[in-house]
Design a protein around this motif. Sequence first.
Motif, PDB file in Angstrom:
ATOM      1  N   HIS A 108     -23.768 -21.426   0.724  1.00 16.65           N
ATOM      2  CA  HIS A 108     -23.800 -19.920   0.137  1.00 16.65           C
ATOM      3  C   HIS A 108     -24.946 -19.298   0.438  1.00 16.65           C
ATOM      4  CE1 HIS A 108     -19.954 -20.944  -2.036  1.00 16.65           C
ATOM      5  NE2 HIS A 108     -20.418 -22.173  -2.426  1.00 16.65           N
ATOM      6  N   ASP A 110     -25.923 -17.476   2.996  1.00 17.08           N
ATOM      7  CA  ASP A 110     -25.787 -16.528   3.949  1.00 17.08           C
ATOM      8  C   ASP A 110     -24.734 -15.536   3.170  1.00 17.08           C
ATOM      9  OD1 ASP A 110     -27.602 -17.020   6.031  1.00 17.08           O
ATOM     10  OD2 ASP A 110     -26.067 -18.252   6.779  1.00 17.08           O
ATOM     11  N   ASP A 111     -24.127 -15.798   2.045  1.00 20.18           N
ATOM     12  CA  ASP A 111     -23.086 -15.023   1.162  1.00 20.18           C
ATOM     13  C   ASP A 111     -23.852 -14.186   0.577  1.00 20.18           C
ATOM     14  OD1 ASP A 111     -21.157 -14.203  -0.473  1.00 20.18           O
ATOM     15  OD2 ASP A 111     -20.031 -16.047  -0.414  1.00 20.18           O
ATOM     16  N   THR A 113     -22.733 -12.367  -1.938  1.00 18.88           N
ATOM     17  CA  THR A 113     -22.317 -12.757  -3.205  1.00 18.88           C
ATOM     18  C   THR A 113     -23.539 -13.713  -4.149  1.00 18.88           C
ATOM     19  OG1 THR A 113     -20.103 -12.248  -2.992  1.00 18.88           O
ATOM     20  CG2 THR A 113     -20.673 -13.412  -4.864  1.00 18.88           C
ATOM     21  N   TYR A 114     -23.827 -14.804  -3.327  1.00 14.86           N
ATOM     22  CA  TYR A 114     -24.571 -15.571  -3.926  1.00 14.86           C
ATOM     23  C   TYR A 114     -26.058 -15.633  -3.361  1.00 14.86           C
ATOM     24  CZ  TYR A 114     -20.129 -17.632  -5.347  1.00 14.86           C
ATOM     25  OH  TYR A 114     -19.049 -17.907  -5.800  1.00 14.86           O
ATOM     26  N   ASP A 115     -26.530 -15.085  -2.352  1.00 11.21           N
ATOM     27  CA  ASP A 115     -27.635 -15.479  -1.454  1.00 11.21           C
ATOM     28  C   ASP A 115     -28.777 -15.351  -2.286  1.00 11.21           C
ATOM     29  OD1 ASP A 115     -27.752 -12.520  -1.817  1.00 11.21           O
ATOM     30  OD2 ASP A 115     -27.832 -12.000   0.362  1.00 11.21           O
TER      31      ASP A 115
END
Length: 196
Positions: A108, A110-111, A113-115
Amino acid sequence: VPKLLELLEKPNLLSTRTHAAMCLGAIGPIPSVDQVQIFTDMIQEPNAFSQERGLIALSRLGKHAANTESFLEELLENRNFSQRPEVARTMWLVTGEVERPLEILAAHVDDPTYDSRVRMVLSEMGQAAAPLSVHIARQLATSEEAKEDQGLRRELIALLYSMGKVKEHQDVVKAAMKDAEPATEILIDGVLAEDE
């Protein structure tokens, strides 16, 4: 403790309930109270705030909550459960293991939503998170957001520092000096000097 338990029974006072749970976690194991059950129940509520605070409370029990590992794995299998970085953090704190939490965080990092939440957990893990330094160095070197956002740039550099990986990625850190604000330059000078 009795007052905190009473506050947990206030369904319409979400903030009060979740703070009471975190206080119970901070107290540590209480033989007369099944804190693990209280916190896992809170984590299973549909509210993301309850889930996050329940995970924080559970993680504060440390090894006394080690028997929740399978419960935490089940949360990760639920594609709708949005507190994945927090589950990784809790796993790390209750089991003492780093491999599985880092696997979750790597998925996660690079996401969008989560970085930012992943970076927060990695920062807390410090040198235990060092295997993911390559991801952070890559973000520092290639992220358009890091080039434009000095705060993010400083956060990524500080994260490499907390991982003990500035020297390994010093070329990327030095390159971050380009167009850097004074606060970023001071941070870079400091971490490079301290790492020598």
